[in-house]
Write a protein that holds these residues in place. Structure first.
Motif: not given
Length: 55
Positions: A15-19, A30-41, A49-52
């Motif tokens: 539930a709520g897990s994204v990879y 359609g999920a980028a940008p992905v940053h620390r703390g966001e689903p899929g990070y 250090g800035t995520g995706c």
């Protein structure tokens, strides 16, 4: 809330897990940008250090 910064062990079935295997996969979904703390990070997406958020 997920306490882990790295979802590399997940398959996206929880539930709520994204990879995302990489930033291209996150962009394709359609999920980028992905940053620390966001689903899929995951640390594997974060070379600088800035995520995706790079193109």
């Amino acid at each position: 809330m997920n306490d882990s910064d790295d979802n590399s062990g997940g398959s996206g079935s929880g539930a709520g897990s994204v990879y995302y295997a990489n930033c291209a996969a996150a962009r394709a979904a359609g999920a980028a940008p992905v940053h620390r703390g966001e689903p899929g990070y995951g640390r594997h997406l974060d070379r600088d250090g800035t995520g995706c958020d790079w193109g």
